[in-house]
Design a protein around this motif. Sequence first.
Motif, short mmCIF file in Angstrom:
data_model
loop_
_atom_site.label_atom_id
_atom_site.label_comp_id
_atom_site.label_asym_id
_atom_site.label_seq_id
_atom_site.Cartn_x
_atom_site.Cartn_y
_atom_site.Cartn_z
N ILE A 187 0.83 -1.21 0.00
CA ILE A 187 0.00 0.00 0.00
C ILE A 187 0.86 1.26 0.00
O ILE A 187 0.51 2.27 -0.63
N ARG A 188 2.01 1.21 0.65
CA ARG A 188 2.90 2.38 0.62
C ARG A 188 3.43 2.61 -0.78
O ARG A 188 3.54 3.76 -1.24
N THR A 391 -11.30 11.90 -6.56
CA THR A 391 -10.66 11.15 -5.48
C THR A 391 -10.36 9.71 -5.86
O THR A 391 -11.19 9.03 -6.46
N VAL A 392 -9.18 9.26 -5.46
CA VAL A 392 -8.82 7.85 -5.49
C VAL A 392 -9.04 7.30 -4.08
O VAL A 392 -8.49 7.84 -3.11
N ASN A 393 -9.85 6.28 -3.94
CA ASN A 393 -10.17 5.73 -2.62
C ASN A 393 -9.36 4.47 -2.34
O ASN A 393 -9.30 3.56 -3.18
N LEU A 394 -8.76 4.42 -1.17
CA LEU A 394 -8.08 3.22 -0.69
C LEU A 394 -8.65 2.85 0.67
O LEU A 394 -8.81 3.73 1.53
N PHE A 395 -8.96 1.58 0.85
CA PHE A 395 -9.47 1.13 2.14
C PHE A 395 -8.60 -0.01 2.64
O PHE A 395 -8.24 -0.92 1.88
N LEU A 396 -8.24 0.06 3.91
CA LEU A 396 -7.36 -0.95 4.50
C LEU A 396 -8.16 -2.20 4.83
O LEU A 396 -8.65 -2.37 5.94
N ASP A 397 -8.28 -3.07 3.86
CA ASP A 397 -9.01 -4.31 4.06
C ASP A 397 -8.11 -5.49 3.71
O ASP A 397 -6.89 -5.36 3.61
N SER A 398 -8.73 -6.63 3.51
CA SER A 398 -7.96 -7.86 3.28
C SER A 398 -7.16 -7.83 1.98
O SER A 398 -6.27 -8.67 1.79
N ASP A 401 -3.61 -7.85 2.72
CA ASP A 401 -3.16 -8.97 3.56
C ASP A 401 -2.60 -8.48 4.90
O ASP A 401 -1.42 -8.69 5.19
N PRO A 402 -3.42 -7.84 5.73
CA PRO A 402 -2.91 -7.31 6.99
C PRO A 402 -2.41 -8.40 7.94
O PRO A 402 -1.47 -8.15 8.71
N ILE A 406 1.00 -8.21 9.92
CA ILE A 406 1.04 -8.23 11.39
C ILE A 406 1.97 -9.33 11.88
O ILE A 406 2.74 -9.14 12.84
N LYS A 407 1.95 -10.48 11.23
CA LYS A 407 2.82 -11.56 11.66
C LYS A 407 4.29 -11.19 11.45
O LYS A 407 5.14 -11.45 12.32
#
Length: 730
Positions: A187-188, A391-398, A401-402, A406-407
Amino acid sequence: MPSPFGGLSRKFKTLFQRHSRNGPSPAGHQNLDHSGGGEVEIISSSSPPSMNPGLLPLAAITTPTGSRVDLDRNEGHSGLQEPHDEAQSQLPVVHPSTNWGDHQMLGERPRGDMLSPSPPPPPLAPSNSYFSNARDFTVSNLNVNNGVAHAKTLFEYLNPHIAHGAAHNSDERWNAPACHEETRVAIREDIVSWIKHGEGDEDPKKIMWLSGPAGSGKSAIAGSVAETCKGKGLLAATFFFSSFAGASERSSKRGLVATLAHHLSQHDVLHQYKMHLHAAVDRQPDIFRKNLREQASGLILEPLRSIHDTGSRVGWPKAVIIDGLDEVIAAHKKVPADQQAPGASEDDQVEILHVLLTLSKDPSFPFRIFVASRPESNISDFFSTNARDATVNLFLDSKYDPDADIKRFLESKFADIRRRTGISSPLWPGEPALDRLVEMSSGQFIVPATILRWVEAGFPQVQLSEVLQLEQRSTKINPFASLDALYQHILKRAHNPENDPHLVVNWILSITSGVDPTASHVDSSLHSVRFWRQFLGNAEGEFNYRLAPITSLIAVPPPHEISATVTIYHKSLTDFLSDERRCGDDFYVDQVAHNSFLAGRIIRVLKNKGPTPPLSLPTAEQLDFLRAFVWLKLVVCTSSVGNLLCDHRGVFLNFLSECSRADLASCDAAWWACLLLGGTVQHGGEPLRLVNGKSDGFPALAQGIYCGIHRAMKVSTHTIEVQKLMISMT
C-alpha cells in the motif's frame, strides 16, 4: 555648506568598501553602524541597488512631527533579487543624527535669535548615498525583500498561526507510529507511485483518501509515506491532526492553511511563491481571521497564480499529506468533542474537505493531496458525493493482507525483544502464540502494537502469557490501556439519548450476541442491517444516525442498503465492553440489564405485530423480518443462555420490566399463535413459510406469549396445560 548627511554618506561608503574587501556578512545582510548608535540592515543581492541621487528603497519614514510616510519604490529603481536564505530580520529603529554645527536632537535647530528667520540651507551637492537630499527623517522597522520593504518578516506574520506540532517530523510526533520496513509495503508503494506518476493515469485525480477502521495503521502509513516523500524531494507540506496528544492547535482547523503555506515557503525551489506570499500577508495582515476558503485563496492560490513562469515548476515537490481529519474538534469550542453541540466538529471537517477540493481543482495548484482518516459518515459522504470524481479511494481491508503484515511485524519485534533481554531460545514465543496474537488483532495494527508495548514493559514471558490467557482468567492489570482509551474516546461520540446513555452499547451487544448460537443452519443474511434497523430503532433513520459517529468501530451500511450486514471491525471491542474494569460505568452493561433491554424490544415487536418503525411493504417485508426475529437468542427455545437454565416459555419472559409486562398484556395472542404454530401467513391468497418450510421453535414462542399474557393478567397457568393446548392447536 556641506550636506548634513555627508558624514553618514561617508560612513556608508566606507562600510561598502569594507564589505567588498571582507565579503558579505552571513545570510547576505550588512549591518551599518552610525554615530547615533542605531543599526540599518541592507539585504545584499546579485544586482546592486541604484545609486542615483535622491533614490530611496520602499521604507517607512517618520517625519520630525512623528507621522509615518510609506514611500513607493522610485521609478526606474532596479529590484533586488530575493535571497533564498530564510533569515530576514526586522530592523531596529534608526535615528540618524543631523549636524548643524553641533550634534543635536533630530529636528532641533541651533539656538539663536528665535524671532529671526533662519537662512535656508545651501543646495546639497550630489551624493551616491541612499539618503542624499533627505532631511529630518527616521527609518523605522525597515525590512527589505526583493527591493520591497515589509513591516515584518514572513515568519513573524505566520508564526502565531502555525501549528508547529502538526508537521510530520515535529518534536510532538517523535514517537509517532511508523510502518515497519517489511510491513504495509504494497500500500505504501501504491501511494508513492500515485504521488510520483498519478498525472499519467487514464483518469488523473488530485486527491487520494486512505480510510480504514480505528487502529488499522492509517497514521503509521501516512507518516511513513511522508518520510519517503521527503527523502525523494516530493513532500510539499504536512498536517497531522490529533485530538489525543500535543497542543490543542493540532485538533483545530484554524492553523491548517497557515501551516501548509509555511511549509511550502520553506522550499528553495518555491522562492517565488514565498516572495508573493510575503507580499500578500503584508497587504492583508488580517487574512488569518478569515474563513478557511479565504485563507486558502489569499495564502496559497493567489501567490501561486502570481508565478507566471510555468517552467519554474520543474523540481517542485508534489505531495500535501493530511492525516487524522476525523480528529478535528470544532474550533469555536474549547471543550471535549463529546460535550460539543452535535455536528460542530463534523462541520469543521467538511469545511476542510471543501477547501482541499477547491485547491485540487485550481490549475495553479500543482500538488497532490493525500488524506488519511477513519471512515466517519460525514467524511465518507463527502468523498462519495462532492469529491467522487476527484478522489482515489483506498481502504485498509484484506486486499493488502494485513494478517501477513502483522505476523511479520510481530516476528521482527519479538526478535528485538529476545536480543535485548537475553532470551536465548530462537523459537520464543512460538508459532501457536504468534498465530493467536494475529487472530486477536483482527487485522488492526493497534492491537499487536499495544500488546508489544505491554510485553516490553515487564518480564516478557510473563507479560505475554497474561495477554494470551486474558480471556480465560481475570487480572488486576490491564495490558490494553491504550486500546481501551481509544475505544472510550470513540464511543463517547455516539449519539445516545439523554435518558439512555447505554443505548448504543446495548445495540452493539445485540448485534454481536443477540442471535441464538444454535441457529447455525439459518442463513446469516436474515440478520441484515435492515433487520437491526427495524428491531432496534424507534424511527426511520435512527439506527444510522446513532451509530454514525462510531463507524470506525462498526461498519454500518448506508441507508439505501438492505441486505448488507453490520460488521464489527474489532473482536476486542466486545471483550472491552464485557469487562467492567476496562470500560467502566460509562459503557458497561451487565448481562441481566442487556437481557432486559432485549426483552423490551421483543415485547414491542409482539405488541406492534411487527417492527418499529413501520414497514413500507407490510406483508412481504414483515415476513423477512419475522424470519430473523424468531431466531433471536431470547426468543427461540434453547437449552441455556450463559449460565441461565431456560424452560420452554421463552427466555425473554425472565427479564421483563414492569412496563414490558404491561405491554405484553396488550398483545394479540391469537394472531401470534396462528402465525407461529402454522408457520405461515397469507400473502395474496398464497401461504408463505417463515423459515425453510419449518416451524421449529415457533410453538415455544407462542407458548411464551400465551403464558406471559396470563401472568400479566394474574391468571394462573400450568406448563402441562399449556403444552396440551399447544399440541391440540398444532
